[in-house]
Design a protein around this motif. Sequence first.
Motif, PDB file in Angstrom:
ATOM      1  N   ASN A  81       0.841  -1.197   0.000  1.00 42.62           N
ATOM      2  CA  ASN A  81       0.000   0.000   0.000  1.00 42.62           C
ATOM      3  C   ASN A  81       0.874   1.244   0.000  1.00 42.62           C
ATOM      4  OD1 ASN A  81      -2.499  -1.424   0.271  1.00 42.62           O
ATOM      5  ND2 ASN A  81      -1.981  -1.769   2.404  1.00 42.62           N
ATOM      6  N   THR A 106       0.862   5.809  -1.390  1.00 42.65           N
ATOM      7  CA  THR A 106       0.180   7.019  -1.828  1.00 42.65           C
ATOM      8  C   THR A 106       0.963   7.640  -2.971  1.00 42.65           C
ATOM      9  OG1 THR A 106      -0.495   7.395   0.469  1.00 42.65           O
ATOM     10  CG2 THR A 106      -0.695   9.253  -1.029  1.00 42.65           C
ATOM     11  N   LYS A 112       2.873  10.184  -4.626  1.00 40.59           N
ATOM     12  CA  LYS A 112       3.581  11.337  -4.073  1.00 40.59           C
ATOM     13  C   LYS A 112       3.801  12.403  -5.138  1.00 40.59           C
ATOM     14  CE  LYS A 112       7.543  12.664  -1.312  1.00 40.59           C
ATOM     15  NZ  LYS A 112       8.713  12.175  -0.569  1.00 40.59           N
ATOM     16  N   ILE A 159       5.740   6.786  -5.742  1.00 43.08           N
ATOM     17  CA  ILE A 159       4.781   6.384  -4.728  1.00 43.08           C
ATOM     18  C   ILE A 159       5.480   6.392  -3.373  1.00 43.08           C
ATOM     19  CG2 ILE A 159       3.389   4.459  -3.860  1.00 43.08           C
ATOM     20  CD1 ILE A 159       3.069   3.562  -6.788  1.00 43.08           C
ATOM     21  N   ASP A 162       3.926   2.868   2.449  1.00 40.06           N
ATOM     22  CA  ASP A 162       3.636   2.771   3.873  1.00 40.06           C
ATOM     23  C   ASP A 162       4.767   2.015   4.573  1.00 40.06           C
ATOM     24  OD1 ASP A 162       1.285   4.011   3.198  1.00 40.06           O
ATOM     25  OD2 ASP A 162       0.006   2.264   3.551  1.00 40.06           O
ATOM     26  N   GLY A 174      -1.661  12.155  -3.875  1.00 41.39           N
ATOM     27  CA  GLY A 174      -2.360  11.919  -2.622  1.00 41.39           C
ATOM     28  C   GLY A 174      -3.302  10.729  -2.663  1.00 41.39           C
ATOM     29  N   ALA A 175      -3.540  10.161  -3.847  1.00 40.03           N
ATOM     30  CA  ALA A 175      -4.442   9.008  -3.975  1.00 40.03           C
ATOM     31  C   ALA A 175      -3.811   7.759  -3.366  1.00 40.03           C
ATOM     32  CB  ALA A 175      -4.772   8.760  -5.440  1.00 40.03           C
ATOM     33  N   ALA A 176      -4.616   6.986  -2.654  1.00 37.76           N
ATOM     34  CA  ALA A 176      -4.165   5.716  -2.088  1.00 37.76           C
ATOM     35  C   ALA A 176      -4.142   4.661  -3.184  1.00 37.76           C
ATOM     36  CB  ALA A 176      -5.087   5.285  -0.957  1.00 37.76           C
TER      37      ALA A 176
END
Length: 65
Positions: free
Chosen positions: A2, A4, A6, A16, A19, A43-45
């Motif tokens: 997972n 986000t 960037k 990206i 996490d 900002g999208a997961a």
Amino acid sequence: MNGTIKTKTDKGFGFISRDGETKDLFFHSNNLTGVTFDELQVGAAVTFDVVNSDKGPRAEDVQLA
């Protein structure tokens, strides 16, 4: 994994934020699944697989979470 989105460039790639990791991961628009590059927003997961390439690890099978 997972992460986000960037950053994105107008050249069809970006990075990206993963996490639990400090180093960002490269992704290319050719490695997206079920989403277009234009649909991805900073900002999208996302979920993705990490693969090793000749230039180091990169994200593949990137899709919205």
